[in-house]
Design an enzyme around this catalytic site. Structure first.
Site, PDB file in Angstrom:
ATOM      1  N   GLY A   1      -3.302   8.181  11.033  1.00 53.18           N
ATOM      2  CA  GLY A   1      -3.589   7.011  11.879  1.00 53.18           C
ATOM      3  C   GLY A   1      -4.991   7.092  12.460  1.00 53.18           C
TER       4      GLY A   1
ATOM      5  CG  HIS B   1      -7.093   1.864  -0.578  1.00 57.64           C
ATOM      6  ND1 HIS B   1      -7.703   0.696  -0.228  1.00 57.64           N
ATOM      7  CD2 HIS B   1      -5.838   1.815  -0.069  1.00 57.64           C
ATOM      8  CE1 HIS B   1      -6.840  -0.054   0.449  1.00 57.64           C
ATOM      9  NE2 HIS B   1      -5.702   0.610   0.579  1.00 57.64           N
TER      10      HIS B   1
ATOM     11  CG  HIS C   1       1.139   5.013   7.199  1.00 52.61           C
ATOM     12  ND1 HIS C   1       0.737   5.111   8.507  1.00 52.61           N
ATOM     13  CD2 HIS C   1       0.162   4.335   6.553  1.00 52.61           C
ATOM     14  CE1 HIS C   1      -0.445   4.527   8.641  1.00 52.61           C
ATOM     15  NE2 HIS C   1      -0.821   4.051   7.481  1.00 52.61           N
ATOM     16  N   GLY C   2       0.752   8.392   7.831  1.00 53.11           N
ATOM     17  CA  GLY C   2      -0.560   9.016   7.732  1.00 53.11           C
ATOM     18  C   GLY C   2      -0.881   9.634   9.071  1.00 53.11           C
TER      19      GLY C   2
ATOM     20  CB  CYS D   1      -0.861  -0.014   1.259  1.00 54.21           C
ATOM     21  SG  CYS D   1      -2.213   1.170   1.145  1.00 54.21           S
TER      22      CYS D   1
ATOM     23  CB  SER E   1      -8.671  12.799   6.995  1.00 51.71           C
ATOM     24  OG  SER E   1      -9.227  14.092   7.127  1.00 51.71           O
TER      25      SER E   1
HETATM   26  P1  5GP Z   1      -3.680   3.396   5.775  1.00 53.96           P
HETATM   27  O1  5GP Z   1      -2.736   3.128   4.702  1.00 53.96           O
HETATM   28  O2  5GP Z   1      -3.181   2.931   7.098  1.00 53.96           O
HETATM   29  O3  5GP Z   1      -5.054   2.970   5.511  1.00 53.96           O
HETATM   30  O4  5GP Z   1      -3.852   4.942   5.885  1.00 53.96           O
HETATM   31  C1  5GP Z   1      -3.065   5.941   5.376  1.00 53.96           C
HETATM   32  C2  5GP Z   1      -3.546   7.263   5.876  1.00 53.96           C
HETATM   33  O5  5GP Z   1      -4.281   7.922   4.865  1.00 53.96           O
HETATM   34  C3  5GP Z   1      -4.485   7.281   7.050  1.00 53.96           C
HETATM   35  O6  5GP Z   1      -3.802   7.130   8.259  1.00 53.96           O
HETATM   36  C4  5GP Z   1      -5.137   8.652   6.930  1.00 53.96           C
HETATM   37  O7  5GP Z   1      -4.396   9.600   7.666  1.00 53.96           O
HETATM   38  C5  5GP Z   1      -5.022   8.978   5.453  1.00 53.96           C
HETATM   39  N1  5GP Z   1      -6.295   9.095   4.730  1.00 53.96           N
HETATM   40  C6  5GP Z   1      -7.344   8.234   4.738  1.00 53.96           C
HETATM   41  N2  5GP Z   1      -8.318   8.667   3.901  1.00 53.96           N
HETATM   42  C7  5GP Z   1      -7.862   9.817   3.332  1.00 53.96           C
HETATM   43  C8  5GP Z   1      -8.381  10.723   2.331  1.00 53.96           C
HETATM   44  O8  5GP Z   1      -9.469  10.571   1.801  1.00 53.96           O
HETATM   45  N3  5GP Z   1      -7.594  11.786   1.995  1.00 53.96           N
HETATM   46  C9  5GP Z   1      -6.365  11.999   2.548  1.00 53.96           C
HETATM   47  N4  5GP Z   1      -5.653  13.057   2.140  1.00 53.96           N
HETATM   48  N5  5GP Z   1      -5.866  11.168   3.481  1.00 53.96           N
HETATM   49  C10 5GP Z   1      -6.586  10.091   3.862  1.00 53.96           C
HETATM   50 MN    MN Z   2      -4.014  -0.114   1.770  1.00 54.48          MN
HETATM   51 MN    MN Z   3      -2.074   2.595   3.005  1.00 49.31          MN
END
Ligand code: 5GP
Ligand code: MN
Ligand code: MN
Length: 480
Positions: free
Chosen positions: A406, A203, A403-404, A98, A379
């Site tokens: 969280g 995603h 990575h984000g 991912c 987000s």
């Molecule tokens: P993961 O790979 O663990 O699912 O998440 C990656 C990160 O993407 C999450 O921790 C969250 O901060 C971010 N994220 C989730 N949805 C969205 C979105 O719609 N837009 C953006 N910019 N970030 C997101």
């Molecule tokens: Mn994923």
């Molecule tokens: Mn991811």
């Protein structure tokens, strides 16, 4: 959690040896005082559990976006000796490779805002999203093998993108050593119809604009300026990676017994790094990693086409080139310095981004003087960030950052807390267009289910493991 950890310095907490029996190294949790209060005790235990695994180097780590995961915490980083250590599918996660990529444009936000609904619709139409969604592309067995072996490089050769794209991917968009003969028929069958799909839930494909620059020099090296429109793509290896993880968890649950490895949690199934079982997983994992790079590459191509359709100019003219593509769920054999000695280790990043420093040969030549771009989504209603890797990351975190933002709550809890339509209306009132395959996804992914991205990013910035370069805000988001 306060009495489970010991403060070493600002943003740096130790989980001491003895937190649970058989820890070989301490744990490290990188969070602020405020974020610490949001960490579940179970996450601390997961960091400690990983510290018991054979051959672990320095310490078992978790980034500020940490939360509970399968065996290993999400936000976890662990490196293992390539001989004495282990490889574990739980340290990579179900969505192998991912990752996130960022595409620049030459468009300014004023040019895009009036068209954002049309543009988001066009993207939603052209890039299949949602649970089990099928691609516009029907991969043959041969094409699937090519994706497994050559990732983004194959996709570009097949007409999805331009040659320069692979130069701006981590590992140039594919890793050597993948072997499709270790991938099950079930994984192949799940992967074939999904090559070229976004997937569901977390995603996304997001049209954004740069609203703040923190470091002018780094930003101009990355080709970023205030007001500029960018596109962020977050997705992985779909059913193919999920099935490969599932298959090898079964295999390695047996291996862990055969090799008499004691693990405190059966989700930490693993095998000695050089064993047949671990190497077979690794070769299959590389197939999924390469598949994910091919997937993001195909989506990039359709993103460019969507912009071309809406703006009536070609993608090249729109300046739609790739800034960077990073993995955040992967295991890699990398060279790191441990106790003053250079050695090869299997670094597992599970919800953690590679953050290599200036001068590193794996950083694209044009960025090499500043460091590797680190892409941190927030987000659909809060800022995302572009950071830059640093030397401190090599010293502190095996060249890794968060990575984000969280999650702070489960999907089930989110559906109780939020209603999709309300969340959507709120976001639209702020000028953010949302298109989702299902309204429940909007509730599950409401900005409120995530920690504050600014707070999380500040931790890695203050620790110096990645430096803030720019902040971007969402304009239009498509979700699974
Ligand atoms: P993961 O790979 O663990 O699912 O998440 C990656 C990160 O993407 C999450 O921790 C969250 O901060 C971010 N994220 C989730 N949805 C969205 C979105 O719609 N837009 C953006 N910019 N970030 C997101
Ligand atoms: Mn994923
Ligand atoms: Mn991811």
């Amino acid at each position: 959690v306060r009495n489970m950890v010991r403060k070493l310095s600002e943003n740096n907490w130790e989980i001491p040896i003895g937190h649970i029996p058989n820890m070989r190294v301490p744990g490290r949790l990188f969070v602020s005082e405020n974020l610490l209060d949001g960490i579940e005790p179970g996450t601390i235990d997961q960091i400690a559990n990983v510290a018991t695994l054979p051959g672990i180097q320095k310490y078992s780590m978790a980034m500020p976006d940490a939360h509970l995961g399968y065996g290993f915490a999400i936000g976890g980083v662990a490196a293992f000796d390539m001989e004495e250590g282990i490889i574990s599918p739980g340290g990579v996660g179900f969505d192998i490779n991912c990752g996130v990529r960022l595409i620049r444009t030459k468009l300014q936000k004023e040019e895009v805002i009036p068209n954002i609904k049309t543009l988001t619709d066009e993207l939603f139409k052209n890039i299949p999203a949602g649970v089990g969604s099928k691609s516009r592309f029907r991969a043959s067995d041969k094409e699937l093998d090519c994706a497994f072996l050559e990732g983004a490089k194959w996709a570009v050769e097949a007409g999805y993108g331009v040659e320069a794209d692979t130069e701006y991917c981590e590992a140039n968009g594919y890793m050597e050593g993948a072997d499709p003969s270790h991938v099950s028929t079930k994984a192949r069958n799940r992967g074939k119809p999904q090559l070229g799909t976004l997937g569901s839930g977390n995603h996304f494909l997001e049209v954004q604009y740069v609203d703040k620059i923190y470091d002018q020099e780094m930003a101009s090296t990355f080709g970023l300026e205030e007001g500029q429109v960018t596109v962020m793509i977050h997705c992985g290896s779909r059913g193919a990676g999920h099935q490969i993880c599932t298959d090898y968890l079964k295999e390695l649950s047996k291996a862990v017994k055969d090799h008499k490895i004691e693990i405190p949690d059966k989700q930490l199934a693993c095998a000695p790094a050089q064993s047949r079982e671990a190497q077979n997983y690794f070769k299959a994992m590389l197939c999924a990693a390469n598949y994910a790079w091919a997937n993001r590459q195909m989506i990039t191509h359709w993103t460019r086409e969507s912009f071309e359709n809406v703006f009536g100019r070609d993608a090249e003219d729109l300046g739609m080139n790739l800034l960077y593509d990073v993995a955040h769920n992967v295991a890699k054999l990398e060279e790191h310095t441990v106790d003053g000695k250079k050695k090869e280790v299997y670094v597992h990043r599970k919800g953690a981004t590679r953050a290599f420093p200036p001068g590193h040969p794996e950083v694209p030549a044009v960025y090499r003087d500043v460091g590797q771009p680190v892409l941190i989504p927030g987000s659909m209603g809060t800022p995302s960030f572009i950071l830059c890797g640093s030397k401190e990351a090599m010293d502190i975190s095996f060249g890794s950052a968060c990575h984000g933002a969280g999650r702070v709550m489960s999907r089930a809890q989110a559906k109780k807390e939020f209603r999709g339509q309300n969340v959507k209306d709120n976001l639209e009132a702020q000028g953010i267009t949302i298109r989702a395959a299902h309204p429940s996804v909007i509730a599950e992914e409401a900005p409120g289910v995530y920690k504050s991205s600014s707070e999380v990013v500040n931790v890695v910035h203050e620790l110096g493991i990645a430096r803030k370069v720019a902040r971007v805000l969402p304009l239009g988001v498509t979700k699974g």
